[in-house]
Design a protein around this motif. Structure first.
Motif, PDB file in Angstrom:
ATOM      1  N   LEU A 107       0.831  -1.209   0.000  1.00  0.00           N
ATOM      2  CA  LEU A 107       0.000   0.000   0.000  1.00  0.00           C
ATOM      3  C   LEU A 107       0.862   1.255   0.000  1.00  0.00           C
ATOM      4  O   LEU A 107       0.517   2.257  -0.628  1.00  0.00           O
ATOM      5  CB  LEU A 107      -0.918   0.005   1.217  1.00  0.00           C
ATOM      6  CG  LEU A 107      -2.090  -0.975   1.160  1.00  0.00           C
ATOM      7  CD1 LEU A 107      -2.848  -0.977   2.474  1.00  0.00           C
ATOM      8  CD2 LEU A 107      -3.025  -0.597   0.024  1.00  0.00           C
ATOM      9  N   VAL A 108       1.987   1.194   0.708  1.00  0.00           N
ATOM     10  CA  VAL A 108       2.889   2.352   0.697  1.00  0.00           C
ATOM     11  C   VAL A 108       3.419   2.547  -0.721  1.00  0.00           C
ATOM     12  O   VAL A 108       3.441   3.669  -1.240  1.00  0.00           O
ATOM     13  CB  VAL A 108       4.053   2.162   1.690  1.00  0.00           C
ATOM     14  CG1 VAL A 108       4.997   3.348   1.634  1.00  0.00           C
ATOM     15  CG2 VAL A 108       3.526   1.981   3.098  1.00  0.00           C
ATOM     16  N   ASP A 109       3.800   1.438  -1.340  1.00  0.00           N
ATOM     17  CA  ASP A 109       4.303   1.519  -2.719  1.00  0.00           C
ATOM     18  C   ASP A 109       3.243   2.135  -3.636  1.00  0.00           C
ATOM     19  O   ASP A 109       3.554   2.972  -4.479  1.00  0.00           O
ATOM     20  CB  ASP A 109       4.674   0.126  -3.235  1.00  0.00           C
ATOM     21  CG  ASP A 109       5.978  -0.365  -2.624  1.00  0.00           C
ATOM     22  OD1 ASP A 109       6.651   0.453  -1.964  1.00  0.00           O
ATOM     23  OD2 ASP A 109       6.304  -1.549  -2.795  1.00  0.00           O
ATOM     24  N   ARG A 110       1.999   1.696  -3.450  1.00  0.00           N
ATOM     25  CA  ARG A 110       0.954   2.233  -4.305  1.00  0.00           C
ATOM     26  C   ARG A 110       0.816   3.748  -4.113  1.00  0.00           C
ATOM     27  O   ARG A 110       0.720   4.508  -5.072  1.00  0.00           O
ATOM     28  CB  ARG A 110      -0.391   1.567  -3.994  1.00  0.00           C
ATOM     29  CG  ARG A 110      -1.488   2.091  -4.899  1.00  0.00           C
ATOM     30  CD  ARG A 110      -2.798   1.433  -4.645  1.00  0.00           C
ATOM     31  NE  ARG A 110      -3.408   1.947  -3.421  1.00  0.00           N
ATOM     32  CZ  ARG A 110      -4.699   1.806  -3.137  1.00  0.00           C
ATOM     33  NH1 ARG A 110      -5.476   1.158  -3.952  1.00  0.00           N
ATOM     34  NH2 ARG A 110      -5.191   2.288  -2.019  1.00  0.00           N
ATOM     35  N   ALA A 111       0.843   4.152  -2.843  1.00  0.00           N
ATOM     36  CA  ALA A 111       0.719   5.587  -2.565  1.00  0.00           C
ATOM     37  C   ALA A 111       1.852   6.354  -3.240  1.00  0.00           C
ATOM     38  O   ALA A 111       1.633   7.431  -3.805  1.00  0.00           O
ATOM     39  CB  ALA A 111       0.723   5.829  -1.063  1.00  0.00           C
ATOM     40  N   ILE A 112       3.049   5.784  -3.206  1.00  0.00           N
ATOM     41  CA  ILE A 112       4.184   6.469  -3.830  1.00  0.00           C
ATOM     42  C   ILE A 112       4.013   6.514  -5.342  1.00  0.00           C
ATOM     43  O   ILE A 112       4.231   7.544  -5.981  1.00  0.00           O
ATOM     44  CB  ILE A 112       5.503   5.765  -3.445  1.00  0.00           C
ATOM     45  CG1 ILE A 112       5.768   5.978  -1.956  1.00  0.00           C
ATOM     46  CG2 ILE A 112       6.659   6.296  -4.278  1.00  0.00           C
ATOM     47  CD1 ILE A 112       6.974   5.259  -1.443  1.00  0.00           C
TER      48      ILE A 112
ATOM     49  N   THR B 324      -8.094   7.834  -2.388  1.00  0.00           N
ATOM     50  CA  THR B 324      -7.755   6.433  -2.639  1.00  0.00           C
ATOM     51  C   THR B 324      -6.365   6.042  -2.153  1.00  0.00           C
ATOM     52  O   THR B 324      -6.167   4.960  -1.618  1.00  0.00           O
ATOM     53  CB  THR B 324      -7.790   6.154  -4.164  1.00  0.00           C
ATOM     54  OG1 THR B 324      -8.851   6.904  -4.713  1.00  0.00           O
ATOM     55  CG2 THR B 324      -7.948   4.696  -4.446  1.00  0.00           C
ATOM     56  N   GLU B 325      -5.399   6.944  -2.353  1.00  0.00           N
ATOM     57  CA  GLU B 325      -4.014   6.600  -2.071  1.00  0.00           C
ATOM     58  C   GLU B 325      -3.811   6.099  -0.651  1.00  0.00           C
ATOM     59  O   GLU B 325      -3.065   5.173  -0.404  1.00  0.00           O
ATOM     60  CB  GLU B 325      -3.100   7.819  -2.269  1.00  0.00           C
ATOM     61  CG  GLU B 325      -2.848   8.187  -3.709  1.00  0.00           C
ATOM     62  CD  GLU B 325      -3.717   9.335  -4.147  1.00  0.00           C
ATOM     63  OE1 GLU B 325      -4.894   9.364  -3.713  1.00  0.00           O
ATOM     64  OE2 GLU B 325      -3.235  10.188  -4.911  1.00  0.00           O
ATOM     65  N   LEU B 326      -4.430   6.786   0.301  1.00  0.00           N
ATOM     66  CA  LEU B 326      -4.078   6.531   1.694  1.00  0.00           C
ATOM     67  C   LEU B 326      -5.188   5.869   2.492  1.00  0.00           C
ATOM     68  O   LEU B 326      -4.962   5.430   3.614  1.00  0.00           O
ATOM     69  CB  LEU B 326      -3.697   7.857   2.381  1.00  0.00           C
ATOM     70  CG  LEU B 326      -2.511   8.594   1.771  1.00  0.00           C
ATOM     71  CD1 LEU B 326      -2.249   9.875   2.530  1.00  0.00           C
ATOM     72  CD2 LEU B 326      -1.261   7.722   1.796  1.00  0.00           C
ATOM     73  N   ASN B 327      -6.396   5.789   1.933  1.00  0.00           N
ATOM     74  CA  ASN B 327      -7.526   5.365   2.753  1.00  0.00           C
ATOM     75  C   ASN B 327      -7.297   4.007   3.403  1.00  0.00           C
ATOM     76  O   ASN B 327      -7.465   3.841   4.605  1.00  0.00           O
ATOM     77  CB  ASN B 327      -8.802   5.351   1.900  1.00  0.00           C
ATOM     78  CG  ASN B 327     -10.034   5.277   2.766  1.00  0.00           C
ATOM     79  OD1 ASN B 327     -10.642   4.219   2.913  1.00  0.00           O
ATOM     80  ND2 ASN B 327     -10.383   6.396   3.382  1.00  0.00           N
ATOM     81  N   GLU B 328      -6.898   3.025   2.612  1.00  0.00           N
ATOM     82  CA  GLU B 328      -6.695   1.674   3.134  1.00  0.00           C
ATOM     83  C   GLU B 328      -5.541   1.672   4.136  1.00  0.00           C
ATOM     84  O   GLU B 328      -5.596   1.046   5.188  1.00  0.00           O
ATOM     85  CB  GLU B 328      -6.360   0.749   1.959  1.00  0.00           C
ATOM     86  CG  GLU B 328      -7.132  -0.529   1.842  1.00  0.00           C
ATOM     87  CD  GLU B 328      -8.230  -0.753   2.847  1.00  0.00           C
ATOM     88  OE1 GLU B 328      -9.303  -0.145   2.660  1.00  0.00           O
ATOM     89  OE2 GLU B 328      -8.058  -1.517   3.806  1.00  0.00           O
ATOM     90  N   LEU B 329      -4.509   2.402   3.795  1.00  0.00           N
ATOM     91  CA  LEU B 329      -3.304   2.436   4.620  1.00  0.00           C
ATOM     92  C   LEU B 329      -3.604   3.004   6.002  1.00  0.00           C
ATOM     93  O   LEU B 329      -3.034   2.587   7.006  1.00  0.00           O
ATOM     94  CB  LEU B 329      -2.263   3.305   3.911  1.00  0.00           C
ATOM     95  CG  LEU B 329      -0.807   3.164   4.316  1.00  0.00           C
ATOM     96  CD1 LEU B 329      -0.351   1.740   4.147  1.00  0.00           C
ATOM     97  CD2 LEU B 329       0.046   4.091   3.479  1.00  0.00           C
ATOM     98  N   ALA B 330      -4.524   3.972   6.036  1.00  0.00           N
ATOM     99  CA  ALA B 330      -4.790   4.671   7.292  1.00  0.00           C
ATOM    100  C   ALA B 330      -5.781   3.916   8.168  1.00  0.00           C
ATOM    101  O   ALA B 330      -6.016   4.304   9.304  1.00  0.00           O
ATOM    102  CB  ALA B 330      -5.321   6.068   7.004  1.00  0.00           C
ATOM    103  N   ARG B 331      -6.340   2.835   7.651  1.00  0.00           N
ATOM    104  CA  ARG B 331      -7.391   2.145   8.384  1.00  0.00           C
ATOM    105  C   ARG B 331      -6.928   1.726   9.781  1.00  0.00           C
ATOM    106  O   ARG B 331      -7.684   1.831  10.744  1.00  0.00           O
ATOM    107  CB  ARG B 331      -7.870   0.926   7.592  1.00  0.00           C
ATOM    108  CG  ARG B 331      -9.221   0.413   8.017  1.00  0.00           C
ATOM    109  CD  ARG B 331      -9.703  -0.662   7.050  1.00  0.00           C
ATOM    110  NE  ARG B 331     -10.262  -0.120   5.836  1.00  0.00           N
ATOM    111  CZ  ARG B 331     -11.497   0.365   5.721  1.00  0.00           C
ATOM    112  NH1 ARG B 331     -12.289   0.391   6.764  1.00  0.00           N
ATOM    113  NH2 ARG B 331     -11.940   0.830   4.574  1.00  0.00           N
TER     114      ARG B 331
END
Lengths: 455, 400
Positions: A107-112, B324-331
């Motif tokens: 997910l971090v990779d995707r964000a980047i 979208t970028e962070l939503n899942e990550l921030a869960r």
């Protein structure tokens, strides 16, 4: 910072190896002349050799002194560093070896990846996606077993990043060497991605956005943006966006003023521009009249002032220096908005907010470590982390009774008098009774009359 | 509202993450100095001893002097190389000091200069993260496009990654020569890395199993594993025990000593030793900053089932956590702590329970083209219900 800078200057000017190099050079010269002397006069060799011992020793002593000075400079610098950064440990912000973010590397990779795209760094994004793909295949070979499921799903996003061009290349490859199975896996659902407009390939979308933005900002060419807005007219309207009209208005103004700026037109007709604008207005404005009746008639009214626009009431409309950058910003907002994305890179916003919040969190960690305390709530940070106003994106409701933030499990409810408290507070307050007095005004009401509100 | 938001910038507190940035060039400068010291020492020894020997014949004296001269010239070349390395490091160090200094000149978080500084920092943190993940080419490209080469450490991580990768593919030679270069420093921290690597070499020899290899293994163990005192004796003992167990043994600790995943364990141990030695944090700084930021921005609303979809815009910018970028990550991260409500002024509630600022609701409805005197929930666009403003259905809420 000044202390560090001073120490650094000492290092750069004095405490470096340049002296040692010079002294070694002197040593070389000493040896060279001794050697030459011996070569000229072999009989005196023993004497020359003996005579050399002391000077050589002195030379080495000198060189060692030179190094000591470097060492001293480095020590001073280190001390300045310590003064600058009082605490030697970094804040952890809850990040550990097995921290949340390490477990969600995908997910971090995707964000980047998305960040790189929205910053317009397509080249870097390209390299990045390739490297992630490679490491994905490498990773699943090495540490397969338990991680495999996670790895696969965390790499799903890569699909959104591949461009059509890459895909055709890959297809070509597949025809040539059919045993490459990984590629097939990655692109099995090509077809739905092609046809489904709902599933945009992000890379193309952002490339498209930058193309339009470039035209808008750098070449003052409205056409790509207007075309895009027309294609998405309905979506924009349902979002309550004015973009399409704003662009049309800018186009009208551009046409209106075009004759006065274009000196190369053969006969400098002062009405050529306004006439073009009028024509444009006739074809385009009718679609806007229901929503923008006032604005359109105002624009057409300006035609009456055509030769003396600068002294007319329409001056601010026509001489707006930020009109183009405003349009570009509005366009970016809508474009990203339609993709469900915020206009500024969320990664940037989050990392910057993190930078602002960290000093507070660091202090808490320090205090917690001293008192061996624990956060009382796992779901919530233990302290307030104030951010600048631009970083508040949602309304916050804190129940005035319990001082807790409302959540889905404990939502805000409004009493008939209009006061809002959290549901748990209301339940606690009513103690099982049917009627309850509002904690903030004299009005009484039935518990069941309290309504859930969405803030 | 004023207590919750602040634009004050305290540069010193703001730099709490930046210590490693200045540490690394400093540690490298120390390492550089150590190399210089080593070179000088060994040359000194060599030259002094050859001058001390009494040559019998003049020709010998000349040869000896020639050799000495060559040594001195060699030293000079080495020192010159180290000096130019040093200059490079000084340049980096200066660039980093300047970068941090420039933050001290920013007065407020609302300043555009802060924005550009923070962008710079993000680029730096991203390069660092990419390097640590082994995405070296991306890191290099990003660093050069964003001109942050002097603020990042591509070569250091590249070298480190090369050695790590060689360990993961079952080669210890690269790691051993790294240990050789950093012998003194490793001794100071009492690192076991070299012993572990030597033990691995021993294990490989024993694995092969034929007599010749076993003899070689024993010699290797005598040389590298037997010299230690205290805890280090353990290594010799384990090596000895291994000789009695074939590679297919199920007995611990020998089973895990033969295991192939010992290499990834070694790679991790190398990474830790390497990072400690250079004062590099064990976690990417991006993780720390991002994790803090996700929490600071997150509200209970961001993952609420009633959250307004980001695509149905209500005039407010899309929240980064909802994006979208962070939503899942921030869960999984905790949300920010607030002690006071923060609402729009003059809030009203629609019949469907949604709360808006009155003025914003009016403007949004105007934009939607809703007739005067009527009102809709803007989050539902034109598809939802429509009510009369005046029917007292839109009423004030009191939130203290």
């Amino acid at each position: 910072m000044d202390g560090l800078l001073a120490c650094h200057n000492t290092l750069e000017k004095k405490a470096n190896l340049s002296k040692a190099v010079t002294d070694v050079q002197k040593l070389v010269e000493q040896l060279q002349s001794a050697r030459d002397a011996v070569a000229d006069n072999p009989d005196m060799a023993v004497l020359h050799m003996a005579k050399l011992k002391n000077p050589v020793k002195q030379s080495f002593d000198r060189i060692e002194e030179d190094l000591k000075e470097v060492n001293k400079g480095l020590n001073q610098y280190q001390k300045a560093l310590k003064d600058k950064f009082k605490s030697s440990t970094l804040p952890t912000a809850g990040v550990g070896e097995s921290g949340l973010l390490s477990r969600q590397a995908g997910l971090v990779d995707r964000a980047i990846g998305m960040h790189l795209l929205r910053e317009g760094m397509f080249g870097v994004a390209d390299t990045f996606v390739k490297e992630v793909q490679q490491s994905g295949t490498r990773g699943s070979v090495n540490c397969g077993e338990e991680m495999e499921g996670v790895e696969l799903s965390s790499q799903q996003w890569l699909k959104d990043f591949t461009t059509e061009q890459q895909m055709t290349e890959d297809k070509y490859d597949e025809e040539e060497e059919e045993e490459e199975e990984d590629d097939e896996d990655l692109y099995t659902d090509d077809e739905d991605l092609y046809t489904g407009l709902e599933k945009p390939r992000l890379q193309e979308r952002f490339a498209d956005m930058y193309h339009i933005l470039d035209a808008l900002r750098n070449r003052h060419n409205l056409l790509p943006a207007i075309d895009w807005a027309r294609d998405h007219s309905q979506q924009l309207e349902s979002r309550g966006s004015n973009l399409e009209f704003e662009l049309a208005r800018l186009k009208f103004i551009e046409l209106y003023t075009s004759s006065s700026s274009s000196s190369h037109s053969p006969h400098n007709d002062p009405f050529a521009g306004p006439l073009q604008a009028l024509e444009y207005a006739r074809t385009v404005f009718p679609t806007f009249t229901s929503r923008y009746r006032y604005e359109t008639s105002s624009l057409l009214g300006s035609l009456a002032f055509a030769p003396a626009l600068a002294s007319s009431p329409y001056k601010p409309l026509f001489h707006n220096p930020s009109a183009w950058s405003d349009a570009a910003a509005a366009f970016t907002r809508e474009y990203c908005g339609l993709l469900g994305l915020s206009e500024q890179s969320p990664l940037y916003a989050a990392v910057t907010a993190g930078g602002i919040a960290l000093p507070v969190l660091e202090k808490v960690e320090r205090v917690m470590a001293q008192t061996k305390g624990q956060w009382t709530s796992v779901n919530e940070l233990p302290v307030e982390t104030p951010l600048p106003p631009g970083y508040l994106f949602h309304s916050i409701f804190v129940c005035p009774v319990s001082k807790e933030q409302a959540t889905d499990a404990n939502p805000p409810v409004m009493l008939p008098c209009g006061h809002v408290i959290a549901r748990e507070s209301l339940e606690g307050h009513s103690k099982g009774k049917q009627r309850v007095k509002c904690p903030y005004c004299p009005q009484e009401c039935l518990v069941r009359d309290a309504r859930r509100v969405y803030i | 509202m004023s207590e919750m938001t602040s634009t004050k910038l305290d540069p010193d507190a703001h730099l709490v993450l930046e210590q490693p940035l200045l540490r690394l060039p400093h540690e490298l400068l120390r390492k550089n100095l150590k190399s210089a010291q080593r070179q000088i020492e060994s040359t000194n020894k060599g030259i002094t001893s050859s001058l001390a020997s009494d040559p019998k014949k003049p020709a010998d004296a000349l040869a000896s002097l020639d050799a000495t001269l060559a040594k001195a010239q060699n030293l000079k070349r080495k020192l010159e190389a180290l000096h130019s390395e040093e200059k490079q490091l000084h340049r980096q160090q200066k660039a980093r000091i300047d970068h941090l200094q420039s933050l001290h000149e920013v007065q407020s978080l609302a300043d555009v200069k802060y924005d550009s500084w923070a962008h710079h920092r993000l680029d730096r943190l991203l390069v660092d993260y990419l390097l640590r993940q082994g995405y070296t080419a991306s890191a290099r490209q990003l660093a050069s496009e964003k001109h942050v080469e002097d603020l990042t450490d591509v070569p250091v991580f590249e070298e480190c990654g090369r050695i790590e990768q060689s360990l993961r593919t079952g080669r210890v030679q690269e790691a051993l020569s790294w240990c050789g270069e950093n012998k003194q420093a490793l001794k100071k921290t009492d690192s076991k890395l070299e012993l572990e690597l030597r033990l691995q070499q021993f294990i490989e020899m024993v694995r092969e199993g034929d007599m010749g290899k076993l003899m070689e293994a024993i010699a290797h163990a005598r040389k590298h594993l037997a010299g230690g005192t205290g805890q280090d004796v353990e290594f010799g003992l384990r090596a000895g025990g291994l000789l009695a167990h074939p590679p297919d043994t199920l007995i611990e600790p020998y089973y895990s000593m033969y295991a192939k995943d010992r290499y990834s364990h070694l790679a991790q141990s190398f990474l830790k030793t390497h990072h400690d030695l250079l004062s590099l944090p064990s976690q990417p700084l991006l993780h720390i900053a991002l994790s803090a930021g996700l929490s600071a921005l997150k509200t209970p609303t961001c993952h609420s089932v009633h959250a307004v979809q980001p695509s149905t815009l209500t005039g407010a910018p899309v929240c980064p956590i909802c994006s979208t970028e962070l939503n899942e990550l921030a869960r999984g991260v905790p949300y920010a702590h607030h002690t006071k409500s923060c609402m729009e002024d003059d809030s009203v509630v629609l019949p469907n329970g949604r709360v808006f600022g009155r003025e914003r609701l009016r403007i949004l409805n105007e934009k939607l083209g809703v007739r005067k005197g009527r009102v809709r929930d803007p989050t539902e666009g034109m598809s939802g219900d429509e009510w009369n403003w005046e029917d007292a259905v839109v009423r004030r809420v009191y939130i203290s």
